[in-house]
Scaffold this motif. Sequence first.
Motif, PDB file in Angstrom:
ATOM      1  N   GLN A  60       0.876  -1.231   0.083  1.00 22.18           N
ATOM      2  CA  GLN A  60       0.060   0.086  -0.020  1.00 22.18           C
ATOM      3  C   GLN A  60       0.842   1.267  -0.344  1.00 22.18           C
ATOM      4  O   GLN A  60       0.721   2.490  -0.525  1.00 22.18           O
ATOM      5  CB  GLN A  60      -0.937  -0.020   1.306  1.00 22.18           C
ATOM      6  N   GLY A  61       2.018   1.160   0.688  1.00 18.56           N
ATOM      7  CA  GLY A  61       2.815   2.202   0.695  1.00 18.56           C
ATOM      8  C   GLY A  61       3.332   2.599  -0.609  1.00 18.56           C
ATOM      9  O   GLY A  61       3.742   3.830  -1.207  1.00 18.56           O
ATOM     10  N   LEU A  62       3.992   1.339  -1.356  1.00 18.86           N
ATOM     11  CA  LEU A  62       4.343   1.686  -2.388  1.00 18.86           C
ATOM     12  C   LEU A  62       3.442   2.032  -3.580  1.00 18.86           C
ATOM     13  O   LEU A  62       3.714   3.051  -4.494  1.00 18.86           O
ATOM     14  CB  LEU A  62       5.122   0.068  -3.104  1.00 18.86           C
ATOM     15  N   GLU A  63       2.068   1.656  -3.311  1.00 17.39           N
ATOM     16  CA  GLU A  63       0.955   2.199  -4.353  1.00 17.39           C
ATOM     17  C   GLU A  63       0.962   3.446  -4.222  1.00 17.39           C
ATOM     18  O   GLU A  63       0.710   4.408  -4.975  1.00 17.39           O
ATOM     19  CB  GLU A  63      -0.232   1.453  -3.984  1.00 17.39           C
ATOM     20  N   GLN A  64       0.855   4.050  -2.927  1.00 21.65           N
ATOM     21  CA  GLN A  64       0.833   5.466  -2.482  1.00 21.65           C
ATOM     22  C   GLN A  64       1.867   6.344  -3.050  1.00 21.65           C
ATOM     23  O   GLN A  64       1.779   7.226  -3.551  1.00 21.65           O
ATOM     24  CB  GLN A  64       0.487   5.693  -1.154  1.00 21.65           C
ATOM     25  N   GLU A  65       2.942   5.711  -2.890  1.00 18.81           N
ATOM     26  CA  GLU A  65       4.228   6.516  -3.448  1.00 18.81           C
ATOM     27  C   GLU A  65       4.049   6.613  -5.167  1.00 18.81           C
ATOM     28  O   GLU A  65       4.668   7.723  -5.663  1.00 18.81           O
ATOM     29  CB  GLU A  65       5.455   5.715  -2.950  1.00 18.81           C
ATOM     30  N   LEU A  66       3.686   5.529  -5.703  1.00 20.61           N
ATOM     31  CA  LEU A  66       3.606   5.644  -7.155  1.00 20.61           C
ATOM     32  C   LEU A  66       2.493   6.596  -7.544  1.00 20.61           C
ATOM     33  O   LEU A  66       2.837   7.212  -8.436  1.00 20.61           O
ATOM     34  CB  LEU A  66       3.329   4.173  -7.631  1.00 20.61           C
ATOM     35  N   VAL A  67       1.375   6.477  -6.679  1.00 21.63           N
ATOM     36  CA  VAL A  67       0.514   7.644  -7.193  1.00 21.63           C
ATOM     37  C   VAL A  67       0.957   9.125  -6.892  1.00 21.63           C
ATOM     38  O   VAL A  67       0.631   9.787  -7.742  1.00 21.63           O
ATOM     39  CB  VAL A  67      -0.749   7.282  -6.184  1.00 21.63           C
ATOM     40  N   GLN A  71       1.338  11.542  -9.936  1.00 22.38           N
ATOM     41  CA  GLN A  71       0.769  12.883  -9.933  1.00 22.38           C
ATOM     42  C   GLN A  71       1.845  14.227  -9.897  1.00 22.38           C
ATOM     43  O   GLN A  71       1.560  15.018 -10.690  1.00 22.38           O
ATOM     44  CB  GLN A  71       0.075  13.118  -8.438  1.00 22.38           C
ATOM     45  N   SER A  72       2.840  13.974  -9.270  1.00 25.38           N
ATOM     46  CA  SER A  72       3.884  14.805  -9.455  1.00 25.38           C
ATOM     47  C   SER A  72       4.547  14.919 -10.878  1.00 25.38           C
ATOM     48  O   SER A  72       4.794  15.908 -11.436  1.00 25.38           O
ATOM     49  CB  SER A  72       5.106  14.647  -8.399  1.00 25.38           C
ATOM     50  N   SER A  73       4.526  13.835 -11.294  1.00 19.41           N
ATOM     51  CA  SER A  73       5.154  13.853 -12.591  1.00 19.41           C
ATOM     52  C   SER A  73       4.215  14.381 -13.947  1.00 19.41           C
ATOM     53  O   SER A  73       4.591  15.203 -14.608  1.00 19.41           O
ATOM     54  CB  SER A  73       5.539  12.117 -13.323  1.00 19.41           C
ATOM     55  N   GLN A  74       2.928  14.312 -13.539  1.00 24.46           N
ATOM     56  CA  GLN A  74       1.792  14.862 -14.254  1.00 24.46           C
ATOM     57  C   GLN A  74       1.853  16.498 -14.097  1.00 24.46           C
ATOM     58  O   GLN A  74       1.833  17.127 -15.072  1.00 24.46           O
ATOM     59  CB  GLN A  74       0.320  14.121 -14.015  1.00 24.46           C
ATOM     60  N   THR A  75       1.892  16.720 -12.872  1.00 24.08           N
ATOM     61  CA  THR A  75       2.159  18.124 -12.670  1.00 24.08           C
ATOM     62  C   THR A  75       3.306  18.683 -13.103  1.00 24.08           C
ATOM     63  O   THR A  75       2.994  19.783 -14.093  1.00 24.08           O
ATOM     64  CB  THR A  75       2.082  18.194 -11.212  1.00 24.08           C
ATOM     65  N   GLN A  76       4.332  18.061 -13.222  1.00 27.82           N
ATOM     66  CA  GLN A  76       5.691  18.629 -13.968  1.00 27.82           C
ATOM     67  C   GLN A  76       5.444  18.534 -15.372  1.00 27.82           C
ATOM     68  O   GLN A  76       5.863  19.287 -16.119  1.00 27.82           O
ATOM     69  CB  GLN A  76       6.618  17.590 -13.539  1.00 27.82           C
ATOM     70  N   ALA A  77       4.727  17.473 -15.954  1.00 29.14           N
ATOM     71  CA  ALA A  77       4.457  17.534 -17.301  1.00 29.14           C
ATOM     72  C   ALA A  77       3.775  18.713 -17.882  1.00 29.14           C
ATOM     73  O   ALA A  77       3.778  19.255 -18.883  1.00 29.14           O
ATOM     74  CB  ALA A  77       3.764  16.351 -17.900  1.00 29.14           C
ATOM     75  N   THR A  78       2.712  18.926 -16.799  1.00 34.76           N
ATOM     76  CA  THR A  78       1.813  20.313 -17.095  1.00 34.76           C
ATOM     77  C   THR A  78       2.633  21.376 -17.266  1.00 34.76           C
ATOM     78  O   THR A  78       2.420  22.389 -18.208  1.00 34.76           O
ATOM     79  CB  THR A  78       0.554  19.937 -16.365  1.00 34.76           C
ATOM     80  N   GLU A  79       3.338  21.297 -16.155  1.00 32.88           N
ATOM     81  CA  GLU A  79       4.225  22.729 -16.188  1.00 32.88           C
ATOM     82  C   GLU A  79       5.078  22.858 -17.248  1.00 32.88           C
ATOM     83  O   GLU A  79       5.300  23.929 -17.916  1.00 32.88           O
ATOM     84  CB  GLU A  79       4.876  22.692 -14.740  1.00 32.88           C
ATOM     85  N   ALA A  80       5.834  21.802 -17.622  1.00 27.72           N
ATOM     86  CA  ALA A  80       6.523  21.708 -18.911  1.00 27.72           C
ATOM     87  C   ALA A  80       6.001  22.168 -20.087  1.00 27.72           C
ATOM     88  O   ALA A  80       6.467  22.895 -20.878  1.00 27.72           O
ATOM     89  CB  ALA A  80       7.286  20.378 -18.981  1.00 27.72           C
TER      90      ALA A  80
END
Length: 383
Positions: A60-67, A71-80
Motif C-alpha cells: 500500500q505504501g508503494l502504491e501511494q508512493e507511485l500515485v 501525480q507529481s510527474s503529471q504536474t511537472q509535465a503540465t508545467e513543462a
Amino acid sequence: MNEPSPPTPQALPAPVAPQVEQDLTPTHAPAEWVRWAVLVLSLTSAGGLWLAWQAQSRVQGLEQELVRRQQSSQTQATEAHLMAKQAQELSRESAARTALLESRLAEVALQRTQVEDLIKNLSTSRDENLLADLEASLRVATQQASLTGSAEPLVVALQSADARLARAAQPRLDNVRRAVAKDLDQVRATRVADLSALTVRLDEATRLVDEVPLLNSPEAARLHPDSASAKAQPAARKPKAAASAASASEPTEAGTGWSTQAYEWLGRAGQRVWLETRNLIRVTEINRPEGMLVSPEQSYFLRENIKLRLLNARLALLSRQTAIAASDLQEVEATVPRYFDANSRKTQLLRSMLVDVAKQSTQTTVPRPDDTFAALAAVSAGR
C-alpha cells in the motif's frame, strides 16, 4: 563375594500394575505432542499473518508512493507543457520583433541610401539640386500626410517648394511652379476629416446604444402611443364634459326623483369604466415583426453586437481602412431602425451620428501631388 540370589516368585510384582502403566503412557504422550504442534502452528500462522500484514502495508505504501510520483510527474509535465507554450509565444514575439526591427533597419538603410544620394548630388548643378530637394521633400510630406491623415505637411511642403522656385527665377522651372500651384489648390480644396473627432463621435454613439429604446420596450409605447389610444382621448373628454354639464344642471333638476339621479350616476360610472378599459388595450401596426420579438436576453446581445460593430469601425478608421469602417457603419445604420424605436430622440441622434461619421470617413484620403512629380521628372529628363 556373595552373589545375590535370584528373586523368588513371591517377590515379583503383580502383573496388573505394569498393564496400567503401559496404558497410561501411550495416552498422555500424544496429547502433549498435539499441544506443541498446535502451539507451533499458531505461532507460525501468527507470524505468517504478521508478515502478510507487513507486506500488504508495504504494498500500500508503494502504491501511494507511485500515485504521488505519478501525480507529481503529471504536474511537472503540465508545467513543462505550459513553459513550452510560453517559450513558443516568446519565440514568436521575438521573431515578430526581429522582423519589425529588420523592416525598420531596411527603412533606415533606405533612408540612409537616399541621404547618401542627396549628398552625392550636392556636387551637381544648382537647379538639379533644387529639383532633387523638392522631390525628396514632397515625397516625405506625402508619406507624413498618408500616415497622419492630415494634409498640413503636404501643404507646407508645396508652399515651401513654391517659395524656393520663386527665388530661383529660372524660366525652365515655370512648368514646375504651375504644377505646384495646381497641386496646392487641389490639396487645399480637399476636405480631410479629423480622425480624433470621428473617434470621439463613435465613442459617444457606443455609449448611446445602451440608452436607445427598443421597439418592444414599455418606454417606447409610453412615449409614442398608438392611434387607438390617441382616438380614445377625445372620447374620454366627452364624458368629462357631459359629467360637468350634468353637474351644472343638477341644481336646476333638483326636483327630479332620486331614481333618475341614481340611473344617471350609474350610467356615467359605467361609461368611465368602459373608457378606462379601452385605454388598457392598444392596437399597434408593426412593419418589422423581428423588432417586437426580441427578448431581454437577446436585446443585451443585440446592443453588444452593435457596440462591437462600432468598435470595429473605430479601429478601421484609426488604421486608415475607410472602406471597412463605412461598411460597418452602414450595417449598424441599417440595424438600428429594424430593432429600435425610430421616433425616439436618442435613436434619431444615434442615426445622425452614424451618418455624419460615415460621410466624413471617406474624406480621410489626401491627394498626391502627381502633377508636380511629373513636372519634376520632365525637367530632370530634359536637362
